[in-house]
Design a protein around this motif. Structure first.
Motif, mmCIF file in Angstrom:
data_model
loop_
_atom_site.group_PDB
_atom_site.id
_atom_site.type_symbol
_atom_site.label_atom_id
_atom_site.label_comp_id
_atom_site.label_asym_id
_atom_site.label_seq_id
_atom_site.Cartn_x
_atom_site.Cartn_y
_atom_site.Cartn_z
ATOM 1 N N ASN A 150 12.039 -9.061 -9.970
ATOM 2 C CA ASN A 150 10.616 -9.317 -10.230
ATOM 3 C C ASN A 150 9.786 -8.061 -9.981
ATOM 4 O OD1 ASN A 150 10.834 -12.118 -10.795
ATOM 5 N ND2 ASN A 150 11.044 -12.529 -8.603
ATOM 6 N N GLN A 151 8.720 -7.922 -10.751
ATOM 7 C CA GLN A 151 7.722 -6.882 -10.502
ATOM 8 C C GLN A 151 6.377 -7.556 -10.251
ATOM 9 O OE1 GLN A 151 9.792 -6.177 -13.332
ATOM 10 N NE2 GLN A 151 10.991 -4.688 -12.200
ATOM 11 N N THR A 152 5.667 -7.013 -9.278
ATOM 12 C CA THR A 152 4.335 -7.536 -8.965
ATOM 13 C C THR A 152 3.347 -6.392 -8.945
ATOM 14 O OG1 THR A 152 5.288 -9.295 -7.590
ATOM 15 C CG2 THR A 152 2.945 -8.829 -7.305
ATOM 16 N N LEU A 153 2.294 -6.539 -9.718
ATOM 17 C CA LEU A 153 1.222 -5.541 -9.745
ATOM 18 C C LEU A 153 0.230 -5.876 -8.634
ATOM 19 C CD1 LEU A 153 -0.280 -3.186 -11.245
ATOM 20 C CD2 LEU A 153 -1.464 -4.972 -12.533
ATOM 21 N N LYS A 154 0.039 -4.928 -7.715
ATOM 22 C CA LYS A 154 -0.932 -5.100 -6.644
ATOM 23 C C LYS A 154 -2.122 -4.186 -6.903
ATOM 24 C CE LYS A 154 -1.825 -4.363 -1.719
ATOM 25 N NZ LYS A 154 -1.312 -3.821 -0.433
ATOM 26 N N SER A 162 -18.686 -3.799 -0.631
ATOM 27 C CA SER A 162 -17.813 -2.732 -0.120
ATOM 28 C C SER A 162 -16.666 -3.273 0.720
ATOM 29 C CB SER A 162 -18.625 -1.709 0.699
ATOM 30 O OG SER A 162 -19.575 -1.070 -0.116
ATOM 31 N N GLU A 163 -16.267 -4.509 0.462
ATOM 32 C CA GLU A 163 -15.116 -5.101 1.129
ATOM 33 C C GLU A 163 -13.880 -4.933 0.251
ATOM 34 O OE1 GLU A 163 -17.609 -8.827 3.166
ATOM 35 O OE2 GLU A 163 -16.678 -9.025 1.182
ATOM 36 N N THR A 164 -12.732 -4.663 0.877
ATOM 37 C CA THR A 164 -11.505 -4.515 0.092
ATOM 38 C C THR A 164 -10.909 -5.887 -0.209
ATOM 39 O OG1 THR A 164 -10.208 -4.232 2.122
ATOM 40 C CG2 THR A 164 -10.958 -2.225 0.987
ATOM 41 N N ARG A 165 -10.451 -6.041 -1.426
ATOM 42 C CA ARG A 165 -9.816 -7.269 -1.881
ATOM 43 C C ARG A 165 -8.557 -6.902 -2.661
ATOM 44 N NH1 ARG A 165 -12.568 -9.041 1.399
ATOM 45 N NH2 ARG A 165 -14.124 -10.711 1.324
ATOM 46 N N ASN A 166 -7.596 -7.812 -2.702
ATOM 47 C CA ASN A 166 -6.336 -7.581 -3.410
ATOM 48 C C ASN A 166 -6.115 -8.646 -4.477
ATOM 49 O OD1 ASN A 166 -5.533 -5.369 -1.724
ATOM 50 N ND2 ASN A 166 -4.944 -6.845 -0.167
ATOM 51 N N ILE A 167 -5.489 -8.223 -5.580
ATOM 52 C CA ILE A 167 -5.029 -9.146 -6.612
ATOM 53 C C ILE A 167 -3.546 -8.856 -6.844
ATOM 54 C CG2 ILE A 167 -5.187 -9.815 -9.042
ATOM 55 C CD1 ILE A 167 -8.089 -9.082 -9.038
ATOM 56 N N PHE A 168 -2.736 -9.892 -6.863
ATOM 57 C CA PHE A 168 -1.307 -9.757 -7.121
ATOM 58 C C PHE A 168 -0.982 -10.475 -8.441
ATOM 59 C CE2 PHE A 168 -1.808 -9.300 -2.593
ATOM 60 C CZ PHE A 168 -0.914 -8.291 -2.255
ATOM 61 N N ILE A 169 -0.360 -9.741 -9.372
ATOM 62 C CA ILE A 169 -0.065 -10.284 -10.693
ATOM 63 C C ILE A 169 1.411 -10.072 -11.004
ATOM 64 C CG2 ILE A 169 -0.609 -10.174 -13.159
ATOM 65 C CD1 ILE A 169 -3.315 -8.945 -12.356
ATOM 66 N N ALA A 170 2.115 -11.152 -11.348
ATOM 67 C CA ALA A 170 3.530 -11.057 -11.704
ATOM 68 C C ALA A 170 3.685 -10.396 -13.071
ATOM 69 C CB ALA A 170 4.157 -12.452 -11.712
ATOM 70 N N GLU A 174 8.279 -6.001 -20.189
ATOM 71 C CA GLU A 174 7.401 -5.898 -21.361
ATOM 72 C C GLU A 174 5.945 -5.736 -20.941
ATOM 73 O OE1 GLU A 174 6.222 -8.502 -25.349
ATOM 74 O OE2 GLU A 174 7.960 -9.077 -24.122
ATOM 75 N N ASP A 175 5.551 -6.445 -19.880
ATOM 76 C CA ASP A 175 4.187 -6.302 -19.358
ATOM 77 C C ASP A 175 3.929 -4.880 -18.866
ATOM 78 O OD1 ASP A 175 3.759 -9.035 -19.796
ATOM 79 O OD2 ASP A 175 4.476 -9.563 -17.785
ATOM 80 N N LEU A 176 4.927 -4.298 -18.174
ATOM 81 C CA LEU A 176 4.774 -2.931 -17.686
ATOM 82 C C LEU A 176 4.601 -1.946 -18.836
ATOM 83 C CD1 LEU A 176 7.446 -2.906 -14.833
ATOM 84 C CD2 LEU A 176 4.976 -2.706 -14.551
ATOM 85 N N GLU A 177 5.341 -2.164 -19.912
ATOM 86 C CA GLU A 177 5.208 -1.305 -21.089
ATOM 87 C C GLU A 177 3.827 -1.461 -21.717
ATOM 88 O OE1 GLU A 177 8.489 -2.409 -23.520
ATOM 89 O OE2 GLU A 177 9.970 -1.292 -22.333
ATOM 90 N N ASP A 178 3.309 -2.691 -21.736
ATOM 91 C CA ASP A 178 1.961 -2.927 -22.265
ATOM 92 C C ASP A 178 0.912 -2.210 -21.426
ATOM 93 O OD1 ASP A 178 2.943 -4.496 -24.307
ATOM 94 O OD2 ASP A 178 2.525 -6.410 -23.302
ATOM 95 N N LEU A 179 1.087 -2.254 -20.100
ATOM 96 C CA LEU A 179 0.157 -1.554 -19.211
ATOM 97 C C LEU A 179 0.194 -0.053 -19.454
ATOM 98 C CD1 LEU A 179 0.523 -3.305 -15.728
ATOM 99 C CD2 LEU A 179 -1.528 -3.187 -17.135
ATOM 100 N N ARG A 180 1.409 0.490 -19.582
ATOM 101 C CA ARG A 180 1.558 1.920 -19.838
ATOM 102 C C ARG A 180 0.868 2.302 -21.149
ATOM 103 N NH1 ARG A 180 7.279 3.135 -21.698
ATOM 104 N NH2 ARG A 180 6.330 2.074 -23.482
ATOM 105 N N ASP A 181 1.110 1.528 -22.204
ATOM 106 C CA ASP A 181 0.529 1.833 -23.511
ATOM 107 C C ASP A 181 -0.999 1.739 -23.469
ATOM 108 O OD1 ASP A 181 3.092 2.135 -24.434
ATOM 109 O OD2 ASP A 181 3.202 0.159 -25.382
#
Length: 210
Positions: A150-154, A162-170, A174-181
């Motif tokens: 599994n890959q998770t985008l953090k 000015s508060e830090t927040r996190n989002i985690f997306i599975a 193919e998703d990683l390639e879409d992000l790169r493109d």
């Protein structure tokens, strides 16, 4: 407050060097460039240069957004209990801050920073986390039969407070390639827009780090 105290206590030579630098900064309308030029002045550390530019831009932005007069802001700074300056240093600080705030470089980058800041959230960091999860059969005491990768985008960001927040997306490959493109396309579009602005004679003000 530390950088204001530095301004109040520094020598006339250093203060004049800062004034000269800010007055000539319109030819490189970039916050990082202004900070770098200030840090080249003898007696100004990189931290002082960075904090000074951020402080001046912040003060200018407050004036723009709230409609406050510069003299009112300077008077409040001079009388600040947190700053706790001797009486003889207050006029010097107010005079120096006032002259710096009036330079075109600070005024223009402050307006640009104010416009650029009209967003709800601000990117901070990104990581892609890879983990392996075993697939067991009916008997969990036996070795796993397979694994799932599994890959998770953090994404970590600052909200409007000015508060830090996190989002985690599975993600999958193919998703990683879409992000790169998408990132490559966005960089190409940004270069094209900057080239168009250059040819039209409009200057691009860089408000964030390089």
């Amino acid at each position: 407050m530390p950088v204001f105290r530095f301004l109040a206590e520094t020598s006339d030579k250093v203060a004049e060097g800062i004034q000269s630098c800010l007055s000539g900064a319109s030819s490189y309308l970039s916050v990082p460039a202004v900070k770098k030029q200030l840090s080249n002045i003898e007696g100004v550390t990189p931290d002082n240069a960075s904090n000074l530019v951020d402080g001046l831009i912040g003060l200018n932005t407050v004036m723009l957004s709230h409609g406050w007069e510069i003299n009112d802001i300077l008077e409040r700074i001079g009388e600040s209990r947190q700053l706790d300056l001797p009486d003889e240093q207050k006029p010097q600080l107010i005079k120096r801050l006032g002259s710096y705030l009036e330079t075109p470089a600070i005024q223009e980058v402050a307006r640009a920073a104010d416009l650029a800041g009209e967003r709800e959230n601000f990117f901070h960091t990104v990581r892609v986390l890879t983990d392996v999860r075993p697939v067991f059969g009916d008997d969990p005491s036996e070795k796993p039969r397979a694994v799932v990768v599994n890959q998770t985008l953090k994404l970590q960001y600052f909200n409007d407070r000015s508060e830090t927040r996190n989002i985690f997306i599975a993600l999958n490959e193919e998703d990683l390639e879409d992000l790169r493109d998408a990132a490559i396309r966005a960089l190409s579009e940004a270069r094209n827009v900057k080239s168009l602005m250059d040819s039209s004679g409009l200057q691009i003000i860089q408000t964030e780090g390089e």
